[in-house]
Design a protein around this motif. Sequence first.
Motif, PDB file in Angstrom:
ATOM      1  N   GLU A  42      48.469  21.885  37.182  1.00  0.00           N
ATOM      2  CA  GLU A  42      47.487  20.775  37.317  1.00  0.00           C
ATOM      3  C   GLU A  42      46.600  21.279  38.413  1.00  0.00           C
ATOM      4  OE1 GLU A  42      47.667  17.602  36.369  1.00  0.00           O
ATOM      5  OE2 GLU A  42      48.952  18.312  34.950  1.00  0.00           O
ATOM      6  N   PRO A  43      45.277  20.812  38.460  1.00  0.00           N
ATOM      7  CA  PRO A  43      44.527  21.192  39.461  1.00  0.00           C
ATOM      8  C   PRO A  43      44.773  21.449  40.760  1.00  0.00           C
ATOM      9  CG  PRO A  43      43.431  19.876  37.843  1.00  0.00           C
ATOM     10  CD  PRO A  43      44.607  19.621  37.878  1.00  0.00           C
ATOM     11  N   ASP A  44      44.455  22.549  41.303  1.00  0.00           N
ATOM     12  CA  ASP A  44      45.131  22.762  42.945  1.00  0.00           C
ATOM     13  C   ASP A  44      44.064  23.966  43.203  1.00  0.00           C
ATOM     14  OD1 ASP A  44      46.676  23.657  44.758  1.00  0.00           O
ATOM     15  OD2 ASP A  44      48.277  24.076  43.771  1.00  0.00           O
ATOM     16  N   GLU A  45      43.325  23.245  44.381  1.00  0.00           N
ATOM     17  CA  GLU A  45      42.284  24.198  45.184  1.00  0.00           C
ATOM     18  C   GLU A  45      43.198  25.447  45.838  1.00  0.00           C
ATOM     19  OE1 GLU A  45      39.037  23.886  45.448  1.00  0.00           O
ATOM     20  OE2 GLU A  45      39.180  22.428  44.068  1.00  0.00           O
ATOM     21  N   ALA A  46      44.327  25.454  46.020  1.00  0.00           N
ATOM     22  CA  ALA A  46      45.009  26.604  46.558  1.00  0.00           C
ATOM     23  C   ALA A  46      44.934  27.602  45.353  1.00  0.00           C
ATOM     24  CB  ALA A  46      46.461  26.368  46.910  1.00  0.00           C
ATOM     25  N   VAL A  47      45.080  27.242  44.077  1.00  0.00           N
ATOM     26  CA  VAL A  47      44.910  28.195  43.137  1.00  0.00           C
ATOM     27  C   VAL A  47      43.354  29.162  42.997  1.00  0.00           C
ATOM     28  CG1 VAL A  47      45.022  28.802  40.620  1.00  0.00           C
ATOM     29  CG2 VAL A  47      46.624  27.332  41.642  1.00  0.00           C
ATOM     30  N   ILE A  48      42.382  28.247  43.284  1.00  0.00           N
ATOM     31  CA  ILE A  48      40.984  28.717  43.433  1.00  0.00           C
ATOM     32  C   ILE A  48      40.819  29.512  44.666  1.00  0.00           C
ATOM     33  CG2 ILE A  48      38.889  28.166  43.844  1.00  0.00           C
ATOM     34  CD1 ILE A  48      39.700  27.382  40.918  1.00  0.00           C
ATOM     35  N   ASP A  49      41.469  28.851  45.711  1.00  0.00           N
ATOM     36  CA  ASP A  49      41.459  29.930  46.922  1.00  0.00           C
ATOM     37  C   ASP A  49      42.121  31.425  46.787  1.00  0.00           C
ATOM     38  OD1 ASP A  49      40.208  27.756  48.115  1.00  0.00           O
ATOM     39  OD2 ASP A  49      42.081  27.171  49.156  1.00  0.00           O
ATOM     40  N   ALA A  50      43.276  31.295  45.975  1.00  0.00           N
ATOM     41  CA  ALA A  50      43.918  32.614  45.745  1.00  0.00           C
ATOM     42  C   ALA A  50      43.024  33.571  44.802  1.00  0.00           C
ATOM     43  CB  ALA A  50      45.399  32.271  45.188  1.00  0.00           C
ATOM     44  N   ALA A  51      42.600  32.903  43.798  1.00  0.00           N
ATOM     45  CA  ALA A  51      41.800  33.805  42.912  1.00  0.00           C
ATOM     46  C   ALA A  51      40.499  34.514  43.887  1.00  0.00           C
ATOM     47  CB  ALA A  51      41.167  32.910  41.796  1.00  0.00           C
ATOM     48  N   GLU A  52      39.945  33.733  44.647  1.00  0.00           N
ATOM     49  CA  GLU A  52      38.803  33.907  45.421  1.00  0.00           C
ATOM     50  C   GLU A  52      39.129  34.976  46.410  1.00  0.00           C
ATOM     51  OE1 GLU A  52      35.454  33.336  44.832  1.00  0.00           O
ATOM     52  OE2 GLU A  52      35.858  31.874  43.279  1.00  0.00           O
ATOM     53  N   SER A  53      40.224  34.996  46.967  1.00  0.00           N
ATOM     54  CA  SER A  53      40.765  35.945  48.050  1.00  0.00           C
ATOM     55  C   SER A  53      41.267  37.104  47.435  1.00  0.00           C
ATOM     56  CB  SER A  53      41.901  35.164  48.857  1.00  0.00           C
ATOM     57  OG  SER A  53      43.128  35.116  48.224  1.00  0.00           O
ATOM     58  N   CYS A  54      41.462  37.155  45.989  1.00  0.00           N
ATOM     59  CA  CYS A  54      42.069  38.381  45.430  1.00  0.00           C
ATOM     60  C   CYS A  54      40.971  39.618  45.536  1.00  0.00           C
ATOM     61  CB  CYS A  54      42.251  38.518  44.027  1.00  0.00           C
ATOM     62  SG  CYS A  54      42.857  39.778  43.229  1.00  0.00           S
ATOM     63  N   PRO A  55      41.341  40.769  46.284  1.00  0.00           N
ATOM     64  CA  PRO A  55      40.164  41.938  46.650  1.00  0.00           C
ATOM     65  C   PRO A  55      39.868  42.614  45.177  1.00  0.00           C
ATOM     66  CG  PRO A  55      42.301  42.598  47.250  1.00  0.00           C
ATOM     67  CD  PRO A  55      42.400  41.113  46.836  1.00  0.00           C
ATOM     68  N   VAL A  56      40.748  42.438  44.076  1.00  0.00           N
ATOM     69  CA  VAL A  56      40.265  43.254  43.051  1.00  0.00           C
ATOM     70  C   VAL A  56      39.929  42.244  41.801  1.00  0.00           C
ATOM     71  CG1 VAL A  56      41.379  45.305  43.511  1.00  0.00           C
ATOM     72  CG2 VAL A  56      42.742  43.566  42.296  1.00  0.00           C
ATOM     73  N   GLU A  57      39.854  40.901  41.985  1.00  0.00           N
ATOM     74  CA  GLU A  57      39.807  39.992  41.051  1.00  0.00           C
ATOM     75  C   GLU A  57      40.499  39.754  39.988  1.00  0.00           C
ATOM     76  OE1 GLU A  57      35.199  39.952  40.409  1.00  0.00           O
ATOM     77  OE2 GLU A  57      35.094  38.921  42.293  1.00  0.00           O
TER      78      GLU A  57
END
Length: 73
Positions: A42-57
Amino acid sequence: MGEWTVELDRDKCIGTGMCTSTAPHRFRFDGGKSTPVDGVVEPDEAVIDAAESCPVEAILVRAADGTVLAPEL
């Protein structure tokens, strides 16, 4: 908005733990690398934050229509 798909490229993952600390309910360690708990969420901003914080995308989040939500290109 619909469900999101969460993909993680384990070949890219370097195991920093940024995603597991940002969204522990969505990512876990398996063999020293991260893996999504579920591939469809389900839409979850934490998932977006996790993807954005990944240093190697290594994390890709897509909307139900296939639009890439994160990381920002």
